[in-house]
Design a protein around this motif. Structure first.
Motif, PDB file in Angstrom:
ATOM      1  N   SER A  24      86.807  25.043  73.224  1.00  0.00           N
ATOM      2  CA  SER A  24      85.513  25.748  73.869  1.00  0.00           C
ATOM      3  C   SER A  24      85.514  27.089  73.624  1.00  0.00           C
ATOM      4  CB  SER A  24      85.627  25.646  75.434  1.00  0.00           C
ATOM      5  OG  SER A  24      86.487  26.100  75.986  1.00  0.00           O
ATOM      6  N   SER A  25      86.605  27.699  73.311  1.00  0.00           N
ATOM      7  CA  SER A  25      86.691  29.241  73.115  1.00  0.00           C
ATOM      8  C   SER A  25      86.538  29.654  71.623  1.00  0.00           C
ATOM      9  CB  SER A  25      87.748  30.044  73.703  1.00  0.00           C
ATOM     10  OG  SER A  25      89.182  29.395  73.189  1.00  0.00           O
ATOM     11  N   GLY A  26      86.689  28.682  70.693  1.00  0.00           N
ATOM     12  CA  GLY A  26      86.570  28.944  69.324  1.00  0.00           C
ATOM     13  C   GLY A  26      88.070  29.599  68.689  1.00  0.00           C
ATOM     14  N   ILE A  27      87.924  29.830  67.241  1.00  0.00           N
ATOM     15  CA  ILE A  27      89.175  30.397  66.909  1.00  0.00           C
ATOM     16  C   ILE A  27      88.729  31.223  65.556  1.00  0.00           C
ATOM     17  CG2 ILE A  27      89.423  28.531  65.404  1.00  0.00           C
ATOM     18  CD1 ILE A  27      92.563  28.618  66.083  1.00  0.00           C
ATOM     19  N   THR A  28      89.542  32.241  65.346  1.00  0.00           N
ATOM     20  CA  THR A  28      89.327  33.123  64.330  1.00  0.00           C
ATOM     21  C   THR A  28      90.483  33.222  63.318  1.00  0.00           C
ATOM     22  OG1 THR A  28      89.792  35.018  65.320  1.00  0.00           O
ATOM     23  CG2 THR A  28      87.663  34.414  65.239  1.00  0.00           C
ATOM     24  N   GLY A  29      90.495  34.042  62.227  1.00  0.00           N
ATOM     25  CA  GLY A  29      91.811  34.096  61.543  1.00  0.00           C
ATOM     26  C   GLY A  29      92.157  32.842  60.800  1.00  0.00           C
ATOM     27  N   GLN A  30      91.507  31.877  60.585  1.00  0.00           N
ATOM     28  CA  GLN A  30      91.707  30.438  60.032  1.00  0.00           C
ATOM     29  C   GLN A  30      90.792  30.328  58.846  1.00  0.00           C
ATOM     30  OE1 GLN A  30      94.424  29.293  61.237  1.00  0.00           O
ATOM     31  NE2 GLN A  30      94.352  30.695  62.144  1.00  0.00           N
ATOM     32  N   SER A  31      89.966  31.054  58.309  1.00  0.00           N
ATOM     33  CA  SER A  31      89.061  31.119  57.214  1.00  0.00           C
ATOM     34  C   SER A  31      89.696  30.913  56.152  1.00  0.00           C
ATOM     35  CB  SER A  31      87.879  32.240  57.378  1.00  0.00           C
ATOM     36  OG  SER A  31      88.761  33.493  56.904  1.00  0.00           O
ATOM     37  N   GLY A  32      90.691  31.439  55.824  1.00  0.00           N
ATOM     38  CA  GLY A  32      91.378  31.249  54.504  1.00  0.00           C
ATOM     39  C   GLY A  32      91.461  32.534  53.990  1.00  0.00           C
ATOM     40  N   LYS A  33      90.631  33.673  54.383  1.00  0.00           N
ATOM     41  CA  LYS A  33      90.758  34.896  53.797  1.00  0.00           C
ATOM     42  C   LYS A  33      91.937  35.656  53.868  1.00  0.00           C
ATOM     43  CE  LYS A  33      89.020  39.512  55.344  1.00  0.00           C
ATOM     44  NZ  LYS A  33      88.125  40.098  56.326  1.00  0.00           N
ATOM     45  N   ASN A  34      92.899  35.301  54.870  1.00  0.00           N
ATOM     46  CA  ASN A  34      94.189  35.997  54.753  1.00  0.00           C
ATOM     47  C   ASN A  34      95.320  34.731  54.610  1.00  0.00           C
ATOM     48  OD1 ASN A  34      93.184  38.626  55.383  1.00  0.00           O
ATOM     49  ND2 ASN A  34      92.853  38.075  57.586  1.00  0.00           N
ATOM     50  N   GLY A  35      94.978  33.753  54.077  1.00  0.00           N
ATOM     51  CA  GLY A  35      95.785  32.724  53.608  1.00  0.00           C
ATOM     52  C   GLY A  35      96.105  31.808  54.993  1.00  0.00           C
ATOM     53  N   SER A  36      95.578  31.895  56.005  1.00  0.00           N
ATOM     54  CA  SER A  36      95.581  30.979  57.220  1.00  0.00           C
ATOM     55  C   SER A  36      94.576  30.234  57.118  1.00  0.00           C
ATOM     56  CB  SER A  36      95.814  31.505  58.494  1.00  0.00           C
ATOM     57  OG  SER A  36      97.116  32.430  58.586  1.00  0.00           O
ATOM     58  N   THR A  37      94.857  28.827  57.510  1.00  0.00           N
ATOM     59  CA  THR A  37      93.480  27.920  57.470  1.00  0.00           C
ATOM     60  C   THR A  37      93.882  26.934  58.692  1.00  0.00           C
ATOM     61  OG1 THR A  37      94.668  25.991  56.159  1.00  0.00           O
ATOM     62  CG2 THR A  37      93.469  27.820  54.805  1.00  0.00           C
TER      63      THR A  37
END
Length: 202
Positions: A24-37
């Motif tokens: 329900s709170s969503g998540i960031t930092g997983q877009s692939g921009k910095n390597g994390s998915t």
């Protein structure tokens, strides 16, 4: 024993907080921009196809409309994360998403329809330069574990160009132009005519 408990805690947190990438709170930092998915925690499933649909060229400070499309995979529920590489570019959330920091993510569990899941969003272009969109989409089976889920990433390059250029002054409209000089010419002719009439009368 402490190490084992710590490992279990990390794994449990991963399963609980990011299960189906549709918490329900969503998540960031997983877009692939910095390597994390998404696949940091989600694995074992079939990877979906993920694409960003929208303009690849925007005028300075213009707003472009985009859609993140997730197809295939478990295709029960899913979520997403979108980021940009230009701090002057601004992402705006659409239906089903929210802004967290400078990134976008889902705002709740989203169900697939006919094998696909769509998230609409906007991008406000910077005054110049370019913007690279990074997006991750996860396709999950809703078993609230990482097994059977899988995510994929995509990017889209947006060039900022065009716009209205400043207009140069029209020299033909200056005081020395033919149009600007016409009143002066009329005045000079009138003065010469008046002088001749006075001489004749004298």
């Amino acid at each position: 024993m402490r190490a084992s408990l710590g490992t279990v805690s990390v794994i449990s947190a991963c399963l609980f907080s990011t299960s189906a990438l549709a918490n329900s709170s969503g998540i960031t930092g997983q877009s692939g921009k910095n390597g994390s998915t998404c696949n940091t925690c989600h694995m074992g499933g079939t990877a979906p196809t993920v694409e960003i649909s929208g303009p690849t060229t925007l005028e300075p400070n213009a707003t472009g409309q985009y859609t993140l499309i997730i197809k295939g995979g478990a295709a029960n529920v899913g979520g997403m994360n979108i980021a940009v590489d230009n701090a002057a570019a601004v992402l705006q959330a659409g239906e089903g998403s929210q802004k967290m920091g400078s990134e976008l993510t889902h705002n709740g569990m989203k169900s697939f329809t006919n094998g696909e899941l769509r998230f609409d969003f906007s991008l406000v272009a910077p005054a110049s330069g370019s913007v690279k969109l990074f997006a991750a989409g996860n396709s999950a089976n809703k078993n609230y574990a990482e097994t059977g889920d899988r995510g994929s990433t995509t990017t889209l390059n947006v060039t900022v160009s065009g716009g209205t250029a400043p207009t140069e002054p029209d020299e033909d409209k200056g005081g020395c132009s033919a149009t600007g000089g016409s009143p002066m010419l009329v005045f000079a002719l009138a003065a010469a005519t008046l002088t001749r009439l006075r001489r004749r009368q004298g």
